[in-house]
Design a protein around this motif. Sequence first.
Motif, PDB file in Angstrom:
ATOM      1  N   VAL A  13       0.861  -1.188   0.000  1.00  0.00           N
ATOM      2  CA  VAL A  13       0.000   0.000   0.000  1.00  0.00           C
ATOM      3  C   VAL A  13       0.897   1.237   0.000  1.00  0.00           C
ATOM      4  CG1 VAL A  13      -1.725   1.304   1.296  1.00  0.00           C
ATOM      5  CG2 VAL A  13      -1.849  -1.198   1.206  1.00  0.00           C
ATOM      6  N   PRO A  14       0.672   2.176  -0.913  1.00  0.00           N
ATOM      7  CA  PRO A  14       1.498   3.400  -0.943  1.00  0.00           C
ATOM      8  C   PRO A  14       1.493   4.105   0.410  1.00  0.00           C
ATOM      9  CG  PRO A  14       0.149   3.251  -2.913  1.00  0.00           C
ATOM     10  CD  PRO A  14      -0.315   2.150  -2.011  1.00  0.00           C
ATOM     11  N   ASN A  15       2.691   4.464   0.856  1.00  0.00           N
ATOM     12  CA  ASN A  15       2.912   5.155   2.133  1.00  0.00           C
ATOM     13  C   ASN A  15       2.634   4.277   3.355  1.00  0.00           C
ATOM     14  OD1 ASN A  15       3.535   7.590   0.719  1.00  0.00           O
ATOM     15  ND2 ASN A  15       1.322   8.055   0.587  1.00  0.00           N
ATOM     16  N   HIS A  16       2.269   3.005   3.141  1.00  0.00           N
ATOM     17  CA  HIS A  16       2.064   2.057   4.242  1.00  0.00           C
ATOM     18  C   HIS A  16       2.660   0.708   3.835  1.00  0.00           C
ATOM     19  CE1 HIS A  16      -0.641   4.636   6.644  1.00  0.00           C
ATOM     20  NE2 HIS A  16      -1.088   5.058   5.468  1.00  0.00           N
ATOM     21  N   PRO A  17       3.964   0.632   3.752  1.00  0.00           N
ATOM     22  CA  PRO A  17       4.605  -0.582   3.243  1.00  0.00           C
ATOM     23  C   PRO A  17       4.367  -1.823   4.099  1.00  0.00           C
ATOM     24  CG  PRO A  17       6.228   0.911   4.204  1.00  0.00           C
ATOM     25  CD  PRO A  17       4.944   1.669   4.141  1.00  0.00           C
ATOM     26  N   GLU A  18       3.951  -1.620   5.354  1.00  0.00           N
ATOM     27  CA  GLU A  18       3.681  -2.772   6.225  1.00  0.00           C
ATOM     28  C   GLU A  18       2.355  -3.459   5.869  1.00  0.00           C
ATOM     29  OE1 GLU A  18       1.798   0.764   8.270  1.00  0.00           O
ATOM     30  OE2 GLU A  18       3.563   0.338   7.059  1.00  0.00           O
ATOM     31  N   ASP A  19       1.523  -2.781   5.074  1.00  0.00           N
ATOM     32  CA  ASP A  19       0.238  -3.347   4.638  1.00  0.00           C
ATOM     33  C   ASP A  19       0.304  -3.732   3.167  1.00  0.00           C
ATOM     34  OD1 ASP A  19      -0.668  -2.691   7.190  1.00  0.00           O
ATOM     35  OD2 ASP A  19      -1.463  -0.748   6.522  1.00  0.00           O
ATOM     36  N   SER A  20      -0.509  -4.713   2.794  1.00  0.00           N
ATOM     37  CA  SER A  20      -0.552  -5.142   1.400  1.00  0.00           C
ATOM     38  C   SER A  20      -1.948  -4.926   0.826  1.00  0.00           C
ATOM     39  CB  SER A  20      -0.190  -6.631   1.277  1.00  0.00           C
ATOM     40  OG  SER A  20       1.162  -6.846   1.550  1.00  0.00           O
ATOM     41  N   ALA A  21      -1.967  -4.545  -0.437  1.00  0.00           N
ATOM     42  CA  ALA A  21      -3.232  -4.445  -1.172  1.00  0.00           C
ATOM     43  C   ALA A  21      -3.345  -5.658  -2.092  1.00  0.00           C
ATOM     44  CB  ALA A  21      -3.282  -3.158  -1.980  1.00  0.00           C
ATOM     45  N   VAL A  22      -4.540  -6.196  -2.174  1.00  0.00           N
ATOM     46  CA  VAL A  22      -4.820  -7.335  -3.050  1.00  0.00           C
ATOM     47  C   VAL A  22      -5.926  -6.915  -4.011  1.00  0.00           C
ATOM     48  CG1 VAL A  22      -5.560  -9.732  -3.189  1.00  0.00           C
ATOM     49  CG2 VAL A  22      -4.188  -8.979  -1.244  1.00  0.00           C
ATOM     50  N   SER A  23      -5.590  -6.861  -5.298  1.00  0.00           N
ATOM     51  CA  SER A  23      -6.598  -6.559  -6.321  1.00  0.00           C
ATOM     52  C   SER A  23      -6.938  -7.850  -7.047  1.00  0.00           C
ATOM     53  CB  SER A  23      -6.067  -5.510  -7.306  1.00  0.00           C
ATOM     54  OG  SER A  23      -5.950  -4.246  -6.676  1.00  0.00           O
ATOM     55  N   LEU A  24      -8.226  -8.149  -7.106  1.00  0.00           N
ATOM     56  CA  LEU A  24      -8.694  -9.398  -7.710  1.00  0.00           C
ATOM     57  C   LEU A  24      -9.586  -9.094  -8.911  1.00  0.00           C
ATOM     58  CD1 LEU A  24      -9.743 -11.285  -4.444  1.00  0.00           C
ATOM     59  CD2 LEU A  24      -7.545 -11.400  -5.617  1.00  0.00           C
TER      60      LEU A  24
END
Length: 202
Positions: free
Chosen positions: A69-80
Amino acid sequence: MRLSNCSRVSRPLILGLVVSSLLCGCRTSQRHDIPTAPTIQTKTEPDSRVAVERPLLTGLIEGVSMYPVPNHPEDSAVSLTVSVGNTGSPSTVRGWNLEVNSPARSIPNVEPVHVSGIVDMPGTMNKKIDLAKDDLALKTAQVPIPKGARINGILTFVLSKTSERDLSNNRTSFTIHFKDSQGNSSQTPKSVIGVKVSTGNK
């Protein structure tokens, strides 16, 4: 003497009239009124055997893309990339959420987020999509899916405190849950990361 004879003649006649009157009275008292059939009121009710058609939704995850996630590298975004079809009555779709099954850690179900931007379409190479325009949650919430139709779009989820490395190469799977306009629940088959999905006929 004549008077005496007249009285003798009249007595049987009087007795006959009395008996006749009594018989008539008995016959009259033995008559009964003939009962009339009661009026039957009929009520028209709907035929319970008539089947009411309901929506029949099916979904499929066709592509997966994970990135920080931009500006939150500890979180991940998942696009399906997800397709949903309908073989029943027209229906909108709601209640989207993502179930993550990972041997590495327990991740609670999450709802999709609305994002904007032009990115590579999950599961493809060099094919760009507009995340805001192709947001499947928005598209299916506004316009019912007709019977026999199938619609494609993108769903994006944010997994807090999760990196791509946590999910890759360990048989982690994704399942999308959703509901039709009548509240009936459906879900996609599990999509295992790294395993190609067969889309079949759309």
